[in-house]
Write a protein that holds these residues in place. Structure first.
Motif, PDB file in Angstrom:
ATOM      1  N   LYS A  64     -35.244 -30.219  18.639  1.00 31.67           N
ATOM      2  CA  LYS A  64     -35.263 -31.566  19.205  1.00 31.67           C
ATOM      3  C   LYS A  64     -36.176 -32.483  18.391  1.00 31.67           C
ATOM      4  N   ALA A  65     -37.315 -31.979  17.958  1.00 31.09           N
ATOM      5  CA  ALA A  65     -38.249 -32.771  17.155  1.00 31.09           C
ATOM      6  C   ALA A  65     -37.614 -33.141  15.808  1.00 31.09           C
ATOM      7  N   GLN A  66     -36.923 -32.185  15.186  1.00 32.72           N
ATOM      8  CA  GLN A  66     -36.265 -32.471  13.912  1.00 32.72           C
ATOM      9  C   GLN A  66     -35.136 -33.481  14.093  1.00 32.72           C
ATOM     10  N   PHE A  67     -34.376 -33.346  15.180  1.00 33.46           N
ATOM     11  CA  PHE A  67     -33.311 -34.302  15.470  1.00 33.46           C
ATOM     12  C   PHE A  67     -33.897 -35.699  15.642  1.00 33.46           C
ATOM     13  N   GLU A  68     -34.962 -35.806  16.423  1.00 33.49           N
ATOM     14  CA  GLU A  68     -35.581 -37.114  16.672  1.00 33.49           C
ATOM     15  C   GLU A  68     -36.123 -37.730  15.385  1.00 33.49           C
ATOM     16  N   GLY A  70     -34.938 -37.224  12.360  1.00 35.11           N
ATOM     17  CA  GLY A  70     -33.756 -37.696  11.648  1.00 35.11           C
ATOM     18  C   GLY A  70     -33.173 -38.948  12.279  1.00 35.11           C
ATOM     19  N   TYR A  71     -33.146 -38.981  13.612  1.00 33.12           N
ATOM     20  CA  TYR A  71     -32.603 -40.141  14.326  1.00 33.12           C
ATOM     21  C   TYR A  71     -33.402 -41.394  13.988  1.00 33.12           C
ATOM     22  N   ARG A  72     -34.737 -41.280  14.032  1.00 29.69           N
ATOM     23  CA  ARG A  72     -35.580 -42.442  13.704  1.00 29.69           C
ATOM     24  C   ARG A  72     -35.356 -42.890  12.265  1.00 29.69           C
ATOM     25  N   ASP A  73     -35.289 -41.930  11.342  1.00 31.37           N
ATOM     26  CA  ASP A  73     -35.054 -42.295   9.944  1.00 31.37           C
ATOM     27  C   ASP A  73     -33.711 -43.000   9.775  1.00 31.37           C
ATOM     28  N   GLY A  74     -32.669 -42.467  10.367  1.00 30.13           N
ATOM     29  CA  GLY A  74     -31.346 -43.074  10.266  1.00 30.13           C
ATOM     30  C   GLY A  74     -31.282 -44.428  10.936  1.00 30.13           C
ATOM     31  N   LEU A  75     -31.899 -44.544  12.095  1.00 33.44           N
ATOM     32  CA  LEU A  75     -31.881 -45.797  12.850  1.00 33.44           C
ATOM     33  C   LEU A  75     -32.566 -46.918  12.086  1.00 33.44           C
ATOM     34  N   ARG A  83     -35.579 -33.056   1.205  1.00 32.37           N
ATOM     35  CA  ARG A  83     -36.514 -31.941   0.976  1.00 32.37           C
ATOM     36  C   ARG A  83     -36.930 -31.274   2.284  1.00 32.37           C
ATOM     37  N   HIS A  84     -36.912 -31.999   3.387  1.00 32.11           N
ATOM     38  CA  HIS A  84     -37.361 -31.452   4.677  1.00 32.11           C
ATOM     39  C   HIS A  84     -36.278 -31.622   5.741  1.00 32.11           C
ATOM     40  N   SER A  85     -35.062 -31.317   5.360  1.00 34.83           N
ATOM     41  CA  SER A  85     -33.979 -31.519   6.320  1.00 34.83           C
ATOM     42  C   SER A  85     -33.283 -30.208   6.628  1.00 34.83           C
ATOM     43  N   GLY A  86     -32.592 -30.227   7.711  1.00 36.66           N
ATOM     44  CA  GLY A  86     -31.771 -29.104   8.141  1.00 36.66           C
ATOM     45  C   GLY A  86     -30.653 -29.664   8.996  1.00 36.66           C
ATOM     46  N   MET A  87     -29.944 -28.798   9.684  1.00 34.44           N
ATOM     47  CA  MET A  87     -28.837 -29.255  10.513  1.00 34.44           C
ATOM     48  C   MET A  87     -29.300 -30.245  11.582  1.00 34.44           C
ATOM     49  N   ASN A  88     -30.420 -29.963  12.232  1.00 38.05           N
ATOM     50  CA  ASN A  88     -30.895 -30.834  13.306  1.00 38.05           C
ATOM     51  C   ASN A  88     -31.291 -32.209  12.778  1.00 38.05           C
ATOM     52  N   TYR A  89     -32.006 -32.235  11.651  1.00 33.61           N
ATOM     53  CA  TYR A  89     -32.379 -33.509  11.037  1.00 33.61           C
ATOM     54  C   TYR A  89     -31.128 -34.284  10.645  1.00 33.61           C
ATOM     55  N   GLY A  90     -30.157 -33.596  10.037  1.00 35.60           N
ATOM     56  CA  GLY A  90     -28.920 -34.243   9.603  1.00 35.60           C
ATOM     57  C   GLY A  90     -28.129 -34.822  10.764  1.00 35.60           C
ATOM     58  N   GLN A  91     -28.046 -34.069  11.853  1.00 32.98           N
ATOM     59  CA  GLN A  91     -27.344 -34.576  13.043  1.00 32.98           C
ATOM     60  C   GLN A  91     -28.038 -35.836  13.572  1.00 32.98           C
TER      61      GLN A  91
END
Length: 107
Positions: A64-68, A70-75, A83-91
């Motif tokens: 959830k932390a990785q998703f959030e 990624g969400y903030r970065d995308g938003l 370099r610090h991404s995974g499936m959750n960050y990407g989603q």
């Protein structure tokens, strides 16, 4: 939904005794602040649930932390952190990018 129920239960545990034993001692402004804090907590949980899409939902707090993140970065149109991404960050990044587009949906 489970998170919303947990917030309501926790609020009742902490605010209930305070309200029942010292409700007279609380000013109207303090009562309003307590109510607003409870409403904002519930709204924040409900909002976060809406930006998961296509059946995806993080499985644990780390996901959830990785998703959030990624969400903030995308938003906010930040560069994708490869370099610090995974499936959750990407989603999360994809969901944030979708939301950031004009007319973007939160779902």
């Amino acid at each position: 939904m489970k998170d919303i129920i947990r917030v309501i239960a926790a609020s009742a545990i902490f605010v209930g005794p305070l309200a029942s034993t010292s409700a007279i001692a609380l000013s109207d402004d303090e009562k309003t602040a307590l109510a607003a804090a409870a409403i904002l907590g519930i709204a924040a949980l409900a909002h976060n649930k809406n930006h998961y899409h296509e059946g995806y939902e993080p499985k644990n707090s780390e996901a959830k932390a990785q998703f959030e993140r990624g969400y903030r970065d995308g938003l906010h149109n930040e560069p994708y952190d490869s370099r610090h991404s995974g499936m959750n960050y990407g989603q999360g990044y994809d969901a944030g990018q979708t939301r950031a587009q004009p007319g973007g949906s939160s779902e």
